[in-house]
Scaffold this motif. Structure first.
Motif, short mmCIF file in Angstrom:
data_model
loop_
_atom_site.label_atom_id
_atom_site.label_comp_id
_atom_site.label_asym_id
_atom_site.label_seq_id
_atom_site.Cartn_x
_atom_site.Cartn_y
_atom_site.Cartn_z
N ARG A 168 -79.61 18.18 56.84
CA ARG A 168 -78.63 17.76 55.83
C ARG A 168 -79.32 17.05 54.67
O ARG A 168 -80.41 16.50 54.82
N THR A 169 -78.63 17.04 53.54
CA THR A 169 -79.13 16.33 52.37
C THR A 169 -78.79 14.85 52.47
O THR A 169 -77.99 14.42 53.30
N LYS A 170 -79.37 14.08 51.54
CA LYS A 170 -79.09 12.65 51.49
C LYS A 170 -77.60 12.39 51.30
O LYS A 170 -77.02 11.54 51.99
N ASP A 171 -76.97 13.11 50.40
CA ASP A 171 -75.54 12.92 50.15
C ASP A 171 -74.71 13.30 51.37
O ASP A 171 -73.70 12.64 51.68
N GLU A 172 -75.11 14.35 52.06
CA GLU A 172 -74.37 14.77 53.26
C GLU A 172 -74.51 13.74 54.37
O GLU A 172 -73.56 13.49 55.13
N ILE A 173 -75.67 13.12 54.49
CA ILE A 173 -75.87 12.08 55.49
C ILE A 173 -75.05 10.85 55.15
O ILE A 173 -74.38 10.26 56.01
N ALA A 174 -75.04 10.45 53.87
CA ALA A 174 -74.25 9.30 53.45
C ALA A 174 -72.77 9.52 53.73
O ALA A 174 -72.04 8.58 54.06
N ALA A 175 -72.31 10.77 53.65
CA ALA A 175 -70.90 11.07 53.87
C ALA A 175 -70.49 10.95 55.33
O ALA A 175 -69.30 10.96 55.65
N LEU A 176 -71.46 10.83 56.23
CA LEU A 176 -71.15 10.71 57.66
C LEU A 176 -70.80 9.28 58.06
O LEU A 176 -70.28 9.08 59.16
N LEU A 177 -71.07 8.29 57.22
CA LEU A 177 -71.10 6.90 57.66
C LEU A 177 -69.72 6.30 57.90
O LEU A 177 -69.61 5.29 58.61
N GLY A 178 -68.69 6.87 57.31
CA GLY A 178 -67.32 6.42 57.60
C GLY A 178 -67.11 4.94 57.38
O GLY A 178 -67.29 4.44 56.26
N PRO A 179 -66.74 4.18 58.43
CA PRO A 179 -66.39 2.77 58.25
C PRO A 179 -67.59 1.85 58.05
O PRO A 179 -67.42 0.64 57.89
N PHE A 180 -68.79 2.40 58.09
CA PHE A 180 -70.00 1.59 57.96
C PHE A 180 -70.52 1.61 56.52
O PHE A 180 -70.65 2.67 55.90
N THR A 181 -70.85 0.43 56.00
CA THR A 181 -71.37 0.30 54.64
C THR A 181 -72.89 0.11 54.71
O THR A 181 -73.36 -0.81 55.38
N PRO A 182 -73.65 0.96 54.01
CA PRO A 182 -75.11 0.85 54.11
C PRO A 182 -75.63 -0.50 53.62
O PRO A 182 -75.18 -1.04 52.62
N LEU A 183 -76.59 -1.04 54.36
CA LEU A 183 -77.32 -2.21 53.91
C LEU A 183 -78.45 -1.74 53.00
O LEU A 183 -78.86 -0.58 53.04
N GLU A 184 -78.96 -2.65 52.20
CA GLU A 184 -80.10 -2.30 51.36
C GLU A 184 -81.29 -1.92 52.22
O GLU A 184 -81.50 -2.51 53.27
N PRO A 185 -82.02 -0.89 51.83
CA PRO A 185 -82.00 -0.13 50.58
C PRO A 185 -81.17 1.16 50.62
O PRO A 185 -81.41 2.06 49.82
N GLY A 186 -80.23 1.27 51.52
CA GLY A 186 -79.37 2.44 51.58
C GLY A 186 -79.97 3.56 52.39
O GLY A 186 -80.73 3.34 53.34
N VAL A 187 -79.60 4.79 52.07
CA VAL A 187 -80.13 5.99 52.76
C VAL A 187 -81.43 6.37 52.06
O VAL A 187 -81.43 6.78 50.90
N VAL A 188 -82.54 6.22 52.76
CA VAL A 188 -83.86 6.43 52.16
C VAL A 188 -84.76 7.16 53.15
O VAL A 188 -84.48 7.21 54.37
N ARG A 189 -85.84 7.74 52.64
CA ARG A 189 -86.87 8.27 53.53
C ARG A 189 -87.31 7.14 54.46
O ARG A 189 -87.47 5.98 54.02
N VAL A 190 -87.48 7.45 55.74
CA VAL A 190 -87.63 6.38 56.74
C VAL A 190 -88.76 5.38 56.44
O VAL A 190 -88.60 4.19 56.73
N PRO A 191 -89.90 5.77 55.86
CA PRO A 191 -90.91 4.73 55.61
C PRO A 191 -90.47 3.70 54.57
O PRO A 191 -91.07 2.63 54.47
N LEU A 192 -89.43 4.02 53.78
CA LEU A 192 -88.98 3.13 52.71
C LEU A 192 -87.94 2.12 53.18
O LEU A 192 -87.55 1.23 52.41
N TRP A 193 -87.47 2.25 54.43
CA TRP A 193 -86.47 1.30 54.90
C TRP A 193 -87.17 0.01 55.37
O TRP A 193 -87.76 -0.02 56.44
N ARG A 194 -87.10 -1.00 54.51
CA ARG A 194 -87.65 -2.33 54.81
C ARG A 194 -89.03 -2.24 55.47
O ARG A 194 -89.22 -2.71 56.61
N PRO A 195 -89.99 -1.68 54.77
CA PRO A 195 -91.30 -1.44 55.38
C PRO A 195 -92.02 -2.74 55.74
O PRO A 195 -91.87 -3.76 55.07
#
Length: 301
Positions: A251-278
């Motif tokens: 899936r694309t980034k937008d398609e993954i973000a659309a799955l989250l439903g009642p959950f609000t992403p924390l910073e830095p959002g939906v990112v390539r995994v090495p970029l999540w709070r490295p």
């Protein structure tokens, strides 16, 4: 029973050997005729990509086909594991003391309960998977630790998972829960309604609960100008998985973000995994383009 797959005496753990192929793992509790070795299994393929030994020749042959098409797959799965560890630490640091792990695959240390207990030794963790082979490994390696349990259940039936006695025994649904979705969303098609499934799990969790999700993608990294979709490689990789026990849905980034439903992403959002709070140096754009997983941690308000 098939003989245990043993590693070579002087193997470099960072570069797992590719072929010739030993027979495969000894799955405790299963007779040989109960294990389907006629088709590759995604969990065993993932274990092979990680350099594990709980896989069969059919899995390694399929895995090598993927590696031929996409040589960086091993770097991607390692980066995905590192993301999950950082995410569990972050959620535990936020005060969550109980975790429900769906689609765990074959356990690989450090497992979520081990990571969570680095921060909070009292953390309770229930692992859930629908595959009997994974269940055997999980029960042998995970469920013997105090404060952990395993339930055989299918993500596509949230009520059955949430009502399972092993889940109810350890998880208090009046308190925040860390919901960690392993590499299972990648194997849910649109017909499975993945957004609806996540919404059902989210509805059962109180405010303050967190979702940890990673998901495979085919799209290039937006920060790499030379990035492009290799449609031929994508098609061939999907064909490999169509021949396995579970077809792959990227899936694309937008398609993954659309799955989250009642959950609000924390910073830095939906990112390539090495970029999540490295917690180490971040790869450059070209390397990030080769990492096929997005990751996100999201909170229910």
């Amino acid at each position: 029973m098939t003989e245990q797959h043993s590693p070579p005496e002087q193997a470099d753990p960072a570069v797992p050997e590719i072929g010739p192929y030993p027979p495969g793992p000894d799955h405790l509790g299963f007779a040989a005729d109960e294990i389907d070795t006629s088709r590759a299994h995604p969990a065993r393929m993932y274990d092979y990509f990680l350099g594990g030994w709980d896989n069969y020749e059919v899995d390694r042959v399929a895995g090598d086909r993927v590696i031929d098409l996409y040589p960086q797959v091993r770097d991607s799965v390692r980066a995905n594991g590192a993301f999950r560890r950082r995410a569990v630490r972050a959620v535990a640091a936020a005060g969550v003391r109980q975790f429900l792990v769906l689609g765990i695959g074959i356990p690989t240390s450090p497992n979520p309960h081990e990571v969570a207990r680095e921060t909070a030794p009292e953390s309770r963790v229930v692992y859930v998977d629908s595959d009997p082979i994974v269940a055997t490994h999980a029960r042998a390696r995970l469920a013997n630790a105090a404060g952990t349990a395993f339930a055989l259940g299918d993500l596509r039936d949230p009520k059955a998972v949430l009502d399972d006695p092993a889940v109810r025994a350890l998880i208090d649904f009046d308190r925040p829960v860390g919901l960690l979705i392993g590499g299972v969303m990648d194997f849910l098609s649109a017909d499975d309604n993945p957004a609806g499934l996540l919404a059902a799990f989210g509805a059962a969790l109180p405010a303050g609960s967190h979702l940890i999700l990673s998901h495979g993608t085919y799209e290039p990294y937006e920060g790499y100008a030379q990035g492009r979709v290799d449609e031929a490689a994508r098609t061939h990789v999907e064909e490999v998985y169509k021949s396995s026990t579970a077809p792959l849905t990227l899936r694309t980034k937008d398609e993954i973000a659309a799955l989250l439903g009642p959950f609000t992403p924390l910073e830095p959002g939906v990112v390539r995994v090495p970029l999540w709070r490295p917690d180490e140096d971040v790869p450059g754009p070209e390397e990030l383009n080769s990492i096929i997983f997005y990751g996100v941690v999201a909170r229910k308000g």
